[in-house]
Enzyme design. Structure first.
Site, PDB file in Angstrom:
ATOM      1  N   ALA A  39      59.517   5.159  36.468  1.00  0.00           N
ATOM      2  CA  ALA A  39      58.616   4.950  35.331  1.00  0.00           C
ATOM      3  C   ALA A  39      58.020   3.558  35.440  1.00  0.00           C
ATOM      4  O   ALA A  39      58.645   2.639  35.993  1.00  0.00           O
ATOM      5  CB  ALA A  39      59.403   5.082  34.035  1.00  0.00           C
ATOM      6  N   GLY A  90      62.468   7.679  37.815  1.00  0.00           N
ATOM      7  CA  GLY A  90      61.565   8.813  37.612  1.00  0.00           C
ATOM      8  C   GLY A  90      60.992   9.336  38.922  1.00  0.00           C
ATOM      9  O   GLY A  90      60.604  10.511  39.005  1.00  0.00           O
ATOM     10  N   GLU A 100      63.515  11.652  40.092  1.00  0.00           N
ATOM     11  CA  GLU A 100      63.471  12.809  39.175  1.00  0.00           C
ATOM     12  C   GLU A 100      62.243  13.681  39.440  1.00  0.00           C
ATOM     13  O   GLU A 100      62.317  14.907  39.343  1.00  0.00           O
ATOM     14  CB  GLU A 100      63.493  12.315  37.724  1.00  0.00           C
ATOM     15  CG  GLU A 100      64.842  11.708  37.359  1.00  0.00           C
ATOM     16  CD  GLU A 100      64.812  10.981  36.032  1.00  0.00           C
ATOM     17  OE1 GLU A 100      64.030  10.014  35.902  1.00  0.00           O
ATOM     18  OE2 GLU A 100      65.551  11.368  35.129  1.00  0.00           O
ATOM     19  N   GLU A 132      68.432   3.399  36.533  1.00  0.00           N
ATOM     20  CA  GLU A 132      68.148   3.142  35.117  1.00  0.00           C
ATOM     21  C   GLU A 132      69.235   2.324  34.430  1.00  0.00           C
ATOM     22  O   GLU A 132      68.958   1.538  33.518  1.00  0.00           O
ATOM     23  CB  GLU A 132      67.943   4.460  34.360  1.00  0.00           C
ATOM     24  CG  GLU A 132      66.655   5.192  34.680  1.00  0.00           C
ATOM     25  CD  GLU A 132      66.743   6.138  35.861  1.00  0.00           C
ATOM     26  OE1 GLU A 132      67.709   6.042  36.652  1.00  0.00           O
ATOM     27  OE2 GLU A 132      65.842   6.976  36.005  1.00  0.00           O
TER      28      GLU A 132
HETATM   29  N1  CAA Z   1      57.365  -0.243  37.226  1.00  0.00           N
HETATM   30  C1  CAA Z   1      56.368  -1.151  37.257  1.00  0.00           C
HETATM   31  N2  CAA Z   1      56.097  -1.926  38.325  1.00  0.00           N
HETATM   32  C2  CAA Z   1      56.867  -1.754  39.400  1.00  0.00           C
HETATM   33  C3  CAA Z   1      57.911  -0.826  39.459  1.00  0.00           C
HETATM   34  C4  CAA Z   1      58.153  -0.028  38.307  1.00  0.00           C
HETATM   35  N3  CAA Z   1      59.090   0.913  38.261  1.00  0.00           N
HETATM   36  N4  CAA Z   1      58.494  -0.893  40.670  1.00  0.00           N
HETATM   37  C5  CAA Z   1      57.837  -1.839  41.351  1.00  0.00           C
HETATM   38  N5  CAA Z   1      56.839  -2.370  40.607  1.00  0.00           N
HETATM   39  C6  CAA Z   1      55.890  -3.419  40.965  1.00  0.00           C
HETATM   40  C7  CAA Z   1      56.548  -4.787  41.002  1.00  0.00           C
HETATM   41  O1  CAA Z   1      56.636  -5.335  39.699  1.00  0.00           O
HETATM   42  C8  CAA Z   1      55.609  -5.541  41.918  1.00  0.00           C
HETATM   43  O2  CAA Z   1      54.462  -5.912  41.203  1.00  0.00           O
HETATM   44  P1  CAA Z   1      53.919  -7.458  41.305  1.00  0.00           P
HETATM   45  O3  CAA Z   1      53.481  -7.585  42.750  1.00  0.00           O
HETATM   46  O4  CAA Z   1      52.794  -7.491  40.340  1.00  0.00           O
HETATM   47  O5  CAA Z   1      55.078  -8.331  40.963  1.00  0.00           O
HETATM   48  C9  CAA Z   1      55.169  -4.472  42.924  1.00  0.00           C
HETATM   49  O6  CAA Z   1      55.444  -3.206  42.289  1.00  0.00           O
HETATM   50  C10 CAA Z   1      55.968  -4.512  44.216  1.00  0.00           C
HETATM   51  O7  CAA Z   1      57.342  -4.467  43.878  1.00  0.00           O
HETATM   52  P2  CAA Z   1      58.410  -5.537  44.381  1.00  0.00           P
HETATM   53  O8  CAA Z   1      57.775  -6.863  44.611  1.00  0.00           O
HETATM   54  O9  CAA Z   1      59.576  -5.519  43.420  1.00  0.00           O
HETATM   55  O10 CAA Z   1      58.814  -4.879  45.777  1.00  0.00           O
HETATM   56  P3  CAA Z   1      60.172  -4.996  46.555  1.00  0.00           P
HETATM   57  O11 CAA Z   1      59.930  -4.354  47.875  1.00  0.00           O
HETATM   58  O12 CAA Z   1      60.697  -6.391  46.521  1.00  0.00           O
HETATM   59  O13 CAA Z   1      61.224  -4.096  45.695  1.00  0.00           O
HETATM   60  C11 CAA Z   1      61.952  -2.133  44.511  1.00  0.00           C
HETATM   61  C12 CAA Z   1      61.013  -2.729  45.592  1.00  0.00           C
HETATM   62  C13 CAA Z   1      63.403  -2.256  44.947  1.00  0.00           C
HETATM   63  C14 CAA Z   1      61.576  -0.657  44.377  1.00  0.00           C
HETATM   64  C15 CAA Z   1      61.761  -2.879  43.173  1.00  0.00           C
HETATM   65  O14 CAA Z   1      60.360  -2.973  42.900  1.00  0.00           O
HETATM   66  C16 CAA Z   1      62.405  -2.198  41.993  1.00  0.00           C
HETATM   67  O15 CAA Z   1      63.611  -2.308  41.809  1.00  0.00           O
HETATM   68  N6  CAA Z   1      61.617  -1.481  41.152  1.00  0.00           N
HETATM   69  C17 CAA Z   1      62.097  -0.859  39.946  1.00  0.00           C
HETATM   70  C18 CAA Z   1      62.864   0.411  40.250  1.00  0.00           C
HETATM   71  C19 CAA Z   1      63.439   1.018  38.983  1.00  0.00           C
HETATM   72  O16 CAA Z   1      64.237   0.418  38.283  1.00  0.00           O
HETATM   73  N7  CAA Z   1      63.031   2.278  38.683  1.00  0.00           N
HETATM   74  C20 CAA Z   1      63.513   2.998  37.522  1.00  0.00           C
HETATM   75  C21 CAA Z   1      62.554   2.843  36.383  1.00  0.00           C
HETATM   76  S1  CAA Z   1      63.188   3.561  34.890  1.00  0.00           S
HETATM   77  C22 CAA Z   1      62.815   5.208  34.972  1.00  0.00           C
HETATM   78  O17 CAA Z   1      62.281   5.676  35.940  1.00  0.00           O
HETATM   79  C23 CAA Z   1      63.209   6.009  33.761  1.00  0.00           C
HETATM   80  C24 CAA Z   1      63.111   7.490  33.894  1.00  0.00           C
HETATM   81  O18 CAA Z   1      64.110   8.147  34.028  1.00  0.00           O
HETATM   82  C25 CAA Z   1      61.817   8.188  33.793  1.00  0.00           C
END
Ligand code: CAA
Length: 257
Positions: free
Chosen positions: A64, A108, A111, A131
């Protein structure tokens, strides 16, 4: 024209590509709406028999959109977004959908892959339900579908730790059907889609529904559905074609009738 996805028609298959690479294909409201609409259009199109959902090499989807959706979210804003309807709509698509995963499939994103009928992955894929690290839990089917795919104890460990796991582990726990080389993963996924697209569409649809019932009904109800679907297929032209082609040692051509 959609903003957040690209639709590539390669009949008899279609590839829907999530296209927000700057945020690793994070799933915002616009993307989920456009994805559902495109899938419904492809579902209604007789020229398309199998759909592939994919992202890019680095990310299928990183979950998400945390920044857009969660920072100021309250239960009321989450309810108003009514994401459940969109996820349910994707699940109701009747054509087989293959999730072709390269890179991150997190939260997500994982998912979304599990909402599809088959998951295949590049050897670079990384899955996870992280999450818990945000103080929440999977909210688009993760607790239910991962537990059904991998069993209670593996799902518990993965969801309570939020750890990421790679394609080979995903295959070993039953989440992924095939792991493909990084150089050819999308071509391999499309070849799988074309193989399925050549099969008789009514049989493919009823087999899909029967397998899904194994996860949402009793064994008795599932067997009852299977038996009736099996008999029903004897009324199709494609059954005549398949049997005739076998007897006469030729390749069948199925029409979906
Ligand atoms: N939402 C919004 N932005 C996101 C994102 C997300 N889920 N995942 C990555 N991005 C963005 C980052 O903020 C970053 O943007 P900026 O350049 O503007 O800072 C860009 O994408 C690149 O990401 P990273 O710099 O973090 O890249 P990385 O290679 O260092 O790390 C990653 C990659 C491990 C996937 C890391 O981005 C991360 O942990 N992302 C979040 C993953 C997460 O927690 N997902 C679960 C969300 S909750 C959910 O999904 C609920 C549900 O059940 C529906």
């Amino acid at each position: 024209m959609p903003n957040t996805i690209l639709v590539h028609r390669e009949e008899p298959i279609a590839v829907v590509q999530l296209n927000r690479p700057e945020v690793l294909n994070a799933l915002n409201e616009e993307l989920m709406g456009e994805l559902l609409l495109s899938l419904q259009q492809l579902d209604a199109d007789d020229a398309v028999r199998c759909i592939v959902i994919t992202g890019n090499e680095k990310a299928f989807a990183a979950g998400a959109d945390i920044k857009e959706t969660f920072v100021t979210a309250t239960p009321v804003t989450m309810l108003a977004q009514d994401l459940t309807t969109k996820w349910e709509g994707i699940r109701k698509v009747k054509k087989p959908i293959i999730a072709a995963v390269s890179g991150y499939a997190l939260g997500g994103g994982c998912e979304l892959a599990m909402t599809c009928d088959i998951i295949v992955a590049s050897e670079t894929a990384q899955f996870g339900q992280p999450e818990v690290n945000l103080g929440i839990i999977p909210g688009a089917g993760g607790t239910q579908r991962l537990a059904r795919a991998a069993g209670k104890y593996v799902a518990m460990e993965l969801i309570l730790t939020g750890r990421r796991f790679k394609a080979e582990e995903a295959k070993s726990i039953g989440l992924v059907a095939q792991v493909y080389p990084a150089a050819s993963w999308l071509d391999d996924a499309k070849a799988l889609a074309r193989t399925i697209a050549e099969k008789p569409p009514v049989a493919v649809r009823l087999a899909t529904e029967a397998i899904d019932l194994a996860f949402s009904s009793t064994l008795e109800a599932g067997l009852e559905f299977e038996r009736k679907a099996f008999y029903l297929l004897f009324a199709t032209e494609d059954k005549q074609e398949g049997v005739d082609a076998f007897v006469n040692k030729r390749t069948p051509v199925f029409k979906g009738r």
